[in-house]
Motif scaffolding. Structure first.
Motif, PDB file in Angstrom:
ATOM      1  N   SER A 294      33.243   8.281  -8.738  1.00 34.39           N
ATOM      2  CA  SER A 294      32.760   7.563  -9.586  1.00 34.39           C
ATOM      3  C   SER A 294      31.198   7.262 -10.599  1.00 34.39           C
ATOM      4  CB  SER A 294      33.420   5.823 -10.178  1.00 34.39           C
ATOM      5  OG  SER A 294      33.609   5.299  -9.325  1.00 34.39           O
ATOM      6  N   ASP A 297      29.087  10.526 -11.042  1.00 31.54           N
ATOM      7  CA  ASP A 297      29.660  10.747 -11.913  1.00 31.54           C
ATOM      8  C   ASP A 297      29.363  10.327 -13.304  1.00 31.54           C
ATOM      9  OD1 ASP A 297      31.290  12.339 -11.011  1.00 31.54           O
ATOM     10  OD2 ASP A 297      33.229  11.272 -10.614  1.00 31.54           O
ATOM     11  N   THR A 298      29.407   8.593 -13.308  1.00 27.52           N
ATOM     12  CA  THR A 298      28.806   8.195 -14.532  1.00 27.52           C
ATOM     13  C   THR A 298      27.135   8.950 -14.395  1.00 27.52           C
ATOM     14  OG1 THR A 298      30.355   6.396 -14.271  1.00 27.52           O
ATOM     15  CG2 THR A 298      28.174   6.381 -15.313  1.00 27.52           C
ATOM     16  N   LYS A 301      26.624  11.965 -15.939  1.00 29.85           N
ATOM     17  CA  LYS A 301      26.700  12.131 -17.719  1.00 29.85           C
ATOM     18  C   LYS A 301      25.183  11.792 -18.292  1.00 29.85           C
ATOM     19  CE  LYS A 301      30.950  10.005 -18.085  1.00 29.85           C
ATOM     20  NZ  LYS A 301      32.140   9.234 -18.189  1.00 29.85           N
ATOM     21  N   LYS A 302      24.236  11.553 -18.228  1.00 27.85           N
ATOM     22  CA  LYS A 302      22.737  11.809 -18.063  1.00 27.85           C
ATOM     23  C   LYS A 302      21.789  11.920 -17.342  1.00 27.85           C
ATOM     24  CE  LYS A 302      23.211   6.988 -18.753  1.00 27.85           C
ATOM     25  NZ  LYS A 302      22.542   5.171 -19.216  1.00 27.85           N
TER      26      LYS A 302
END
Length: 445
Positions: A294, A297-298, A301-302
């Protein structure tokens, strides 16, 4: 094979606790490769002294060390570095090890490079074990598991050749062994600390009195005895409590993040207070394998390049990389090493859990593991003087090339340069290793 979608919706206990994100394994590979290259470079500065027959531990003295350790003549672990005592042979093996580590770091022929790296690492450690510490043991064991992991699956040169996409969550016997090794280091170190020194809260003060390791910042903390008591009790608590929590399947990602934050903070604090080589940085590198998917995954996004595969998928088998028998072997050794640690807790009572014939496996693999870091804190803080009389009658400290003085130096830490030399003299201060003071002195002379 179980249905992929059902596993996706109902991951089992093994998957929750022992799966690793391939991005975490790739980050671990890169960090370990860089740190092992730095470690190799540091060792190379004392190659003649530490690893040749003309140095502080000849092959004959190495045999004496293992006999002292195990009480059995000829009970030595294997070592390619011990096949020849010449400097040229050591240089050759160091160069091969450096090439393999570069290959592992960039992920080119990663499996082969990792295997060669582990073999030469275990061999190097076995050549001169008197300079080793628990951090070396951790690195050697996790590199053993690394041979069975898909470290080059992504973020590697090998990955560019792979046409098929792999599930991003990976579970195998090797991930089980690797995670248990990491948790075992802290938990069994905590078990070993169940004594008066730690219960009383005085252990950390004793540790920071060891001038050969303590940094100026660490020494400054001696002014706050009550705070050191709190740190002592907190260290004991986190070592005993947090590792079992990471075996809970419920909200495992949160427990992993808790472990990451607490233990990485602990190691940064250790690095600030004590100069013990690369131990803290190696430990932090190993914690990278537990970075939850996770988190990646976060970040993806950037930073889109961190995205890879199906973020929700789970690996149901390791057949893409290893056959089932290899995974069975990995699970066997994971259980074997756990039993080894349990048998060391109170040997008179638990030693029968691991009888002597069974212990020979650790010698075959060069995998003897003891994680008892400062379980009994040092009761004295020695410094070293190599006093010699020259032909003209003058007195000289031949180690530092200065006049002889028996007064405690202003900084014992700075009188011995290099962590491996500090570890050597820390061991030589013990009566158990008094036998090796003479060859070290002769080499210095």
């Amino acid at each position: 094979m179980a249905d992929h979608n059902s596993l996706k919706s109902r991951p089992g206990w093994l998957q929750q606790v022992f799966q690793c994100d391939l991005r975490s394994l790739a980050a671990f590979r890169i960090a370990m490769g860089i740190l092992l290259l730095i470690d190799l470079a540091m060792r190379s500065t004392s190659m003649h002294a530490m690893y040749t027959d003309e140095g502080i531990m000849s092959l004959a003295e190495r045999a004496d060390y293992f006999q002292l350790l195990d009480g059995t003549p000829g009970a030595m672990s294997w070592s390619l570095h011990a096949l020849n005592g010449s400097l040229g042979w050591q240089i050759f093996l160091f160069v091969v090890a450096a090439i393999a580590l570069v290959m592992m770091t960039v992920g080119w022929k990663t499996r082969l490079a990792t295997i060669v790296s582990w073999v030469l690492l275990a061999s190097l450690h076995s050549r001169n074990p008197i300079i080793l510490h628990s951090g070396d043991t951790l690195v050697k064991v996790v590199m053993f598991w690394a041979m069975f992991l898909p470290l080059g699956a992504i973020w590697s040169l090998d990955a560019r050749k792979r046409a098929t996409e792999l599930p991003i969550r990976y579970l195998s016997g090797a991930t089980i062994g690797l995670i248990l090794t990491l948790l075992s280091m802290y938990f069994f170190a905590g078990i070993a600390k169940l004594n008066t020194f730690w219960f009383s809260g005085n252990a950390m003060e004793y540790v920071l009195r060891l001038d050969i390791y303590a940094t100026p910042f660490g020494k400054s903390l001696m002014q706050y005895p009550f705070m050191l008591k709190l740190v002592t009790w907190a260290t004991l608590a986190v070592e005993l409590v947090i590792p079992p929590l990471l075996l809970l399947p419920w909200k495992n990602d949160r427990w992993r993040m808790l472990g990451l934050v607490v233990f990485c903070s602990l190691h940064l604090a250790i690095a600030a207070c004590m100069n013990i080589g690369l131990f803290s940085w190696f430990s932090i590198a190993v914690w990278l394998v537990l970075v939850p998917g996770s988190v990646w995954d976060t970040l993806a996004k950037k930073f889109p390049r961190l995205a890879f595969g199906d973020a929700d998928s789970h690996v149901v088998s390791a057949r893409q990389f290893w056959s089932r028998p290899v995974n069975v072997i990995c699970v066997f050794f994971a259980g074997y090493f756990m039993l080894w640690h349990i048998a060391l807790i109170n040997q008179p009572k638990t030693g029968n859990l691991m009888p002597e014939p069974a212990r020979i496996v650790t010698k075959w693999l060069n995998m003897r593991q003891v994680f008892h870091m400062f379980d009994v804190p040092p009761q004295h803080s020695p410094w070293v003087v190599y006093e010699a009389t020259l032909r003209n009658g003058a007195q000289l400290d031949v180690f530092r090339n200065t006049s002889v003085s028996h007064e405690r130096p202003a900084s014992v830490l700075n009188t011995i340069h290099g962590h491996h030399w500090r570890r050597l003299h820390r061991n030589l201060a013990r009566d158990r290793f008094a036998r090796f003071r003479k060859p070290v002195s002769e080499y210095i002379v």
